[in-house]
Design a protein around this motif. Structure first.
Motif, mmCIF file in Angstrom:
data_model
loop_
_atom_site.group_PDB
_atom_site.id
_atom_site.type_symbol
_atom_site.label_atom_id
_atom_site.label_comp_id
_atom_site.label_asym_id
_atom_site.label_seq_id
_atom_site.Cartn_x
_atom_site.Cartn_y
_atom_site.Cartn_z
ATOM 1 N N SER A 1 0.832 -1.201 0.000
ATOM 2 C CA SER A 1 0.000 0.000 0.000
ATOM 3 C C SER A 1 0.874 1.260 0.000
ATOM 4 C CB SER A 1 -0.912 0.020 1.229
ATOM 5 O OG SER A 1 -0.151 0.222 2.409
ATOM 6 N N ASP A 2 2.170 1.105 0.218
ATOM 7 C CA ASP A 2 3.088 2.251 0.255
ATOM 8 C C ASP A 2 4.097 2.111 -0.874
ATOM 9 O OD1 ASP A 2 4.428 4.532 0.922
ATOM 10 O OD2 ASP A 2 5.139 3.824 2.875
ATOM 11 N N LEU A 3 3.691 2.579 -2.051
ATOM 12 C CA LEU A 3 4.530 2.457 -3.235
ATOM 13 C C LEU A 3 5.295 3.738 -3.502
ATOM 14 C CD1 LEU A 3 1.942 0.692 -5.568
ATOM 15 C CD2 LEU A 3 3.855 -0.360 -4.345
ATOM 16 N N ASN A 4 6.454 3.591 -4.103
ATOM 17 C CA ASN A 4 7.311 4.723 -4.419
ATOM 18 C C ASN A 4 7.860 4.530 -5.824
ATOM 19 O OD1 ASN A 4 8.770 7.048 -4.077
ATOM 20 N ND2 ASN A 4 10.044 6.289 -2.421
ATOM 21 N N LEU A 5 8.380 5.590 -6.394
ATOM 22 C CA LEU A 5 9.139 5.451 -7.626
ATOM 23 C C LEU A 5 10.499 4.874 -7.275
ATOM 24 C CD1 LEU A 5 8.452 8.950 -9.237
ATOM 25 C CD2 LEU A 5 7.495 6.757 -9.968
ATOM 26 N N PRO A 6 11.137 4.167 -8.205
ATOM 27 C CA PRO A 6 12.500 3.724 -7.945
ATOM 28 C C PRO A 6 13.375 4.947 -7.670
ATOM 29 C CG PRO A 6 11.652 2.773 -9.994
ATOM 30 C CD PRO A 6 10.659 3.783 -9.521
ATOM 31 N N GLY A 7 14.153 4.900 -6.600
ATOM 32 C CA GLY A 7 14.997 6.048 -6.273
ATOM 33 C C GLY A 7 15.571 5.943 -4.883
ATOM 34 N N GLY A 8 16.316 6.954 -4.506
ATOM 35 C CA GLY A 8 16.922 6.962 -3.185
ATOM 36 C C GLY A 8 17.869 8.132 -3.010
ATOM 37 N N MET A 9 18.687 8.032 -2.001
ATOM 38 C CA MET A 9 19.593 9.117 -1.639
ATOM 39 C C MET A 9 20.749 9.236 -2.637
ATOM 40 S SD MET A 9 17.942 10.168 0.883
ATOM 41 C CE MET A 9 19.030 11.445 1.491
ATOM 42 N N ILE A 10 21.181 10.467 -2.832
ATOM 43 C CA ILE A 10 22.333 10.741 -3.688
ATOM 44 C C ILE A 10 23.592 10.608 -2.845
ATOM 45 C CG2 ILE A 10 23.489 12.501 -5.091
ATOM 46 C CD1 ILE A 10 20.619 13.703 -5.552
ATOM 47 N N ASP A 11 24.537 9.794 -3.308
ATOM 48 C CA ASP A 11 25.790 9.601 -2.587
ATOM 49 C C ASP A 11 26.706 10.812 -2.754
ATOM 50 O OD1 ASP A 11 24.955 7.063 -1.843
ATOM 51 O OD2 ASP A 11 26.038 6.069 -3.478
ATOM 52 N N ALA A 12 27.611 10.996 -1.812
ATOM 53 C CA ALA A 12 28.586 12.093 -1.871
ATOM 54 C C ALA A 12 29.364 11.997 -3.181
ATOM 55 C CB ALA A 12 29.538 12.013 -0.684
ATOM 56 N N GLY A 13 29.464 13.111 -3.886
ATOM 57 C CA GLY A 13 30.212 13.161 -5.131
ATOM 58 C C GLY A 13 29.468 12.639 -6.343
ATOM 59 N N GLU A 14 28.238 12.208 -6.142
ATOM 60 C CA GLU A 14 27.439 11.643 -7.231
ATOM 61 C C GLU A 14 26.505 12.717 -7.779
ATOM 62 O OE1 GLU A 14 25.312 7.338 -7.608
ATOM 63 O OE2 GLU A 14 24.644 8.555 -5.924
ATOM 64 N N LEU A 15 26.384 12.798 -9.082
ATOM 65 C CA LEU A 15 25.418 13.713 -9.689
ATOM 66 C C LEU A 15 24.014 13.133 -9.500
ATOM 67 C CD1 LEU A 15 27.209 14.490 -13.078
ATOM 68 C CD2 LEU A 15 26.952 16.024 -11.109
ATOM 69 N N PRO A 16 23.001 13.996 -9.383
ATOM 70 C CA PRO A 16 21.631 13.491 -9.221
ATOM 71 C C PRO A 16 21.220 12.496 -10.311
ATOM 72 C CG PRO A 16 21.688 15.827 -8.774
ATOM 73 C CD PRO A 16 23.054 15.462 -9.274
ATOM 74 N N VAL A 17 21.578 12.770 -11.560
ATOM 75 C CA VAL A 17 21.208 11.868 -12.650
ATOM 76 C C VAL A 17 21.910 10.521 -12.508
ATOM 77 C CG1 VAL A 17 22.964 12.654 -14.321
ATOM 78 C CG2 VAL A 17 20.762 11.715 -15.132
ATOM 79 N N GLU A 18 23.126 10.520 -11.992
ATOM 80 C CA GLU A 18 23.849 9.266 -11.753
ATOM 81 C C GLU A 18 23.161 8.458 -10.652
ATOM 82 O OE1 GLU A 18 28.359 10.867 -12.861
ATOM 83 O OE2 GLU A 18 27.684 10.902 -10.779
#
Length: 127
Positions: free
Chosen positions: A34-51
């Motif tokens: 019942s608690d669905l999300n889009l695939p995703g998560g936290m951005i790692d240090a030094g990582e671009l958002p798109v990466e």
């Protein structure tokens, strides 16, 4: 521009993968369907958002996307989220340690933790 202006750097990234039948790829939060999300998560240090978006999509669903377009940047609960649309996701959908990956009617996302963000994306025509 379709992207909401935000001076804040995103701390999380997620991906919209939409099929021709209108269903989108969602991931359960643990075993709670019942608690669905889009695939995703936290951005790692030094990582671009798109990466981060590309990495999370692969980790959580097994899909690979090289053509990701940022469609929204804004607050999703306490995070600044960068939301990408995948124009070319390929591979075979699989589950992960994060939860089950499944194709769902976009409205099912509204009842979950990030429902307010998904409602906004729906009004903008992205989900």
């Amino acid at each position: 521009s379709d992207v909401c202006s935000s001076d804040l750097a995103p701390t999380a990234a997620c991906v919209i993968v939409k099929r021709s039948d209108g269903k989108i790829l969602a991931v359960t939060r643990g075993d709670d369907e019942s608690d669905l999300n889009l695939p995703g998560g936290m951005i790692d240090a030094g990582e671009l958002p798109v990466e981060a978006a590309r990495r999370e999509l692969w980790e959580e669903t097994g899909l690979i996307a090289t053509d990701l377009v940022e469609v929204y940047r804004g607050i999703g609960r306490s995070q600044v989220a960068a939301v990408y649309k995948a124009n070319d996701a390929s591979g075979t959908v699989r589950d992960s340690a994060e939860g089950r990956a499944m194709w769902v009617d976009p409205k099912r996302l509204l009842a979950g933790t990030f429902g307010e963000l998904f409602s906004k994306l729906m009004r903008m025509g992205y989900v």
